[in-house]
Enzyme design. Structure first.
Site, PDB file in Angstrom:
ATOM      1  N   ASP A  22       1.964   0.909  -5.160  1.00  0.00           N
ATOM      2  CA  ASP A  22       1.905  -0.916  -5.071  1.00  0.00           C
ATOM      3  C   ASP A  22       3.476  -1.177  -5.841  1.00  0.00           C
ATOM      4  O   ASP A  22       3.656  -0.549  -6.879  1.00  0.00           O
ATOM      5  CB  ASP A  22       0.851  -1.293  -6.015  1.00  0.00           C
ATOM      6  CG  ASP A  22       0.965  -2.891  -5.711  1.00  0.00           C
ATOM      7  OD1 ASP A  22       1.791  -3.107  -4.771  1.00  0.00           O
ATOM      8  OD2 ASP A  22       0.216  -3.614  -6.519  1.00  0.00           O
ATOM      9  N   ASP A  68      -8.049   8.025  16.311  1.00  0.00           N
ATOM     10  CA  ASP A  68      -9.394   7.567  15.835  1.00  0.00           C
ATOM     11  C   ASP A  68     -10.355   7.906  16.791  1.00  0.00           C
ATOM     12  O   ASP A  68     -10.277   7.231  18.065  1.00  0.00           O
ATOM     13  CB  ASP A  68      -9.136   6.052  15.652  1.00  0.00           C
ATOM     14  CG  ASP A  68     -10.225   5.759  14.466  1.00  0.00           C
ATOM     15  OD1 ASP A  68     -10.410   6.427  13.655  1.00  0.00           O
ATOM     16  OD2 ASP A  68     -11.203   4.892  14.983  1.00  0.00           O
ATOM     17  N   GLU A  92      -9.385  12.736  16.321  1.00  0.00           N
ATOM     18  CA  GLU A  92     -10.470  12.694  15.462  1.00  0.00           C
ATOM     19  C   GLU A  92     -11.562  12.959  16.532  1.00  0.00           C
ATOM     20  O   GLU A  92     -12.027  12.037  16.935  1.00  0.00           O
ATOM     21  CB  GLU A  92     -10.828  11.715  14.684  1.00  0.00           C
ATOM     22  CG  GLU A  92     -11.876  11.586  13.649  1.00  0.00           C
ATOM     23  CD  GLU A  92     -12.324  10.245  13.184  1.00  0.00           C
ATOM     24  OE1 GLU A  92     -13.258  10.204  12.329  1.00  0.00           O
ATOM     25  OE2 GLU A  92     -11.996   9.331  13.818  1.00  0.00           O
TER      26      GLU A  92
HETATM   27  C1  GLC Z   1     -12.726   6.762  12.047  1.00  0.00           C
HETATM   28  C2  GLC Z   1     -12.199   6.396  10.814  1.00  0.00           C
HETATM   29  C3  GLC Z   1     -13.058   5.475   9.948  1.00  0.00           C
HETATM   30  C4  GLC Z   1     -13.248   4.246  10.682  1.00  0.00           C
HETATM   31  C5  GLC Z   1     -13.972   4.691  12.199  1.00  0.00           C
HETATM   32  C6  GLC Z   1     -13.779   3.475  12.961  1.00  0.00           C
HETATM   33  O1  GLC Z   1     -13.907   7.710  11.773  1.00  0.00           O
HETATM   34  O2  GLC Z   1     -11.909   7.486  10.017  1.00  0.00           O
HETATM   35  O3  GLC Z   1     -12.488   5.086   8.775  1.00  0.00           O
HETATM   36  O4  GLC Z   1     -14.167   3.653   9.855  1.00  0.00           O
HETATM   37  O5  GLC Z   1     -13.154   5.327  12.811  1.00  0.00           O
HETATM   38  O6  GLC Z   1     -12.519   3.004  13.433  1.00  0.00           O
END
Ligand code: GLC
Length: 515
Positions: free
Chosen positions: A25, A199, A254
């Site tokens: 920060d 994501d 992901e």
């Molecule tokens: C993924 C992210 C997580 C988030 C979710 C919705 O899993 O890593 O933090 O809550 O997506 O975007």
């Protein structure tokens, strides 16, 4: 010329996940910001990582810590502004660090102008940008659980949300949505970012029949099970777009399905993801049997189709490495050796290089509705409180033992976790076998996990003792301990024993003679 010069950079890279809220920060509001990150780029360079993945910094009401975005092409004032981001890109590049953004395609914030328009009336031109139905089905949402459908009183229909009700799912089956999101990628690629972590990319395609899913009856959420052919079509479109840019821009998905076989499909025929996260190792307990199976499975599923693996043992959604392995520093160190010596691209989550444990939150200090605050705590930079965070108290309490685990304290100690990570990253950089060599399991005691990494001109052996007693690991030939996770016996001839919860990297003694 290096024999590996044709490889894209991300195959040889170690990627560091920055969780900007908790990194550093500078304006004293208790929340990390982009200038704070820029100020610590030399720390990351000295650590020895090659690329940064920045968790979301976009304008957001922060219902899900920034994964609820209301403007994809800007920076939330909490973190700075676009000029700061441009500065970050150039300062990272000046140091030879790549920068990856977090791209969140599955849903926006309910405060995004697209959704505000969409919900304004059934006739709005953006109505079909989201997923509206007269009747819900049985699909379940993540984070808070419960139905994945929320009722909109004004327009008298339900909208779909795989996560919080404040995160409505976009309708990627609408070509205008596809084009709008392609524009978002172009915006960042044109600014010079080197790629994206995408994501929950396996969620973008939805079952067009909207049939009930029996697994939801058993309590599973759509994020764990959604796996539709259309997501692959979406990915092929993203890949074509990214491949038009020079410089090996990368898409890392992901894919949160807990099956490596299913994850492998998201690499397509080298026309979808460049790399995917693979969660079974992250879920694994400290158990050699489980890790052996996870690694074999990864080698079998990904190796067979020349898809490049990734390795991550923690992130902002899960407990930290050390906390999951019983709080043991020895285990955290042994796990670091494993993480950084498997075949594929490793990801380090910020603070794991300090062996931080999860912070403890109370009902007063809790922030995340999904209970994931533990690993998201601020990094302790300085030994003395407030650990380099002057001004308002940080948004979450510091992790336990922040004084001894601070960067300042660990920089002064050559047996610290930070020093181990730095040495491991040097070792990896200097060894072609560790960066890109083959992986071959070696026979060993059941409490040990042993493997050989090798290529034509280089070789290493790694052995990890998961057990609480010493074990022997006999090897033919003479080997030198290049790194030991507890610093014992480094740079000595290997004596065939591995101490309790120790990990070692061995190099053939002849390499030394050859040099
Ligand atoms: C993924 C992210 C997580 C988030 C979710 C919705 O899993 O890593 O933090 O809550 O997506 O975007």
């Amino acid at each position: 010329m290096s024999t590996t010069s044709h490889l894209p950079w991300w195959k040889e890279a170690v990627i560091y996940q920055v969780y900007p809220r908790s990194f550093a920060d500078t304006n004293g509001d208790g929340i990390g910001d982009l200038p704070g990150l820029i100020g610590q780029l030399d720390y990351l360079k000295a650590l020895g990582v090659d690329a940064l993945w920045l968790s979301p910094i976009y304008p957001s009401p922060m219902c899900d810590a920034g994964y609820d975005i209301c403007d994809y092409t800007n920076v939330d004032p909490l973190f700075g502004n676009l000029a700061d981001l441009d500065h970050l890109i150039s300062e990272a590049h000046n140091r030879g660090l790549k920068l990856l953004m977090d791209f969140v395609p599955n849903h926006t914030s309910d405060q995004h102008p697209w959704f505000i328009e969409s919900r304004s009336s059934r006739n709005n031109p953006r109505r079909d940008w989201y997923i509206w139905r007269d009747q819900p089905n049985n699909w379940r949402a993540s984070i808070e659980g419960g139905s994945a459908w929320a009722w909109d009183d004004r327009s008298q229909q339900y909208y779909l949300h795989f996560f919080l009700p404040e995160q409505p799912d976009l309708n990627w089956h609408n070509p205008q949505v596809v084009e709008a999101m392609h524009q978002v990628l172009r915006f960042w690629l044109d600014r010079g970012v080197d790629g994206f972590r995408i994501d929950v990319v396996h969620c973008v395609g939805k079952d067009p029949t909207f049939a009930d899913d029996p697994r939801c009856m058993a309590g599973e959420t759509m994020v764990q099970i959604n796996d539709q052919p259309y997501s692959h079509e979406v990915l092929r479109g993203l890949r074509r777009l990214v491949d038009h840019y020079p410089g090996d821009r990368v898409l890392i998905g992901e894919v949160n399905i807990r099956s490596t076989v299913q994850v492998a499909a998201y690499y397509g025929a080298s026309d979808e993801l460049h790399m995917s996260f693979n969660f079974p190792p992250l879920d694994a307990p400290w158990d050699p049997v489980v890790f052996r199976l996870c690694i074999r499975e990864t080698e079998n599923c990904l190796g067979a189709q020349s898809a490049w693996p990734t390795w991550a043992l923690s992130n902002h959604d899960n407990s930290r490495i050390r906390s999951r392995y019983g709080g043991s520093l020895l285990r955290a160190h042994a796990a670091a050796v494993m993480l950084l010596t498997l075949r594929g691209t490793p990801f380090i989550f910020q603070g794991d290089e300090l062996a931080l444990e999860d912070t403890q939150v109370t009902t007063q200090t809790r922030v995340d509705p999904g209970g994931r605050d533990g690993s998201r705590a601020p990094l302790p930079w300085k030994t003395h409180t407030p650990h380099g965070w002057t001004g308002k108290a940080p948004w979450l309490p510091f992790p336990p033992d922040s004084t001894v685990l601070s960067v300042e304290a660990q920089e002064a100690a050559n047996d610290s976790t930070l020093s181990l990570y730095r040495r491991l990253l040097i070792c990896r950089r200097e060894s072609e076998a560790l960066r890109i060599g083959e992986w071959e399991e070696l026979p060993s005691h059941p409490q040990l996990l042993a493997y050989r990494r090798h290529c034509t001109s280089d070789e290493r052996i790694v052995c990890i003792n998961f057990g609480e007693v010493e074990h022997t690991f006999p090897l033919a030939g003479q080997w030198v301990t290049e790194i030991t996770s507890d610093r014992q016996g480094e740079d000595q001839r290997f004596d065939g024993t591995i101490a309790a919860e120790q990990a070692v990297i061995l190099r053939p003694e002849r390499i030394e003679h050859d040099q």
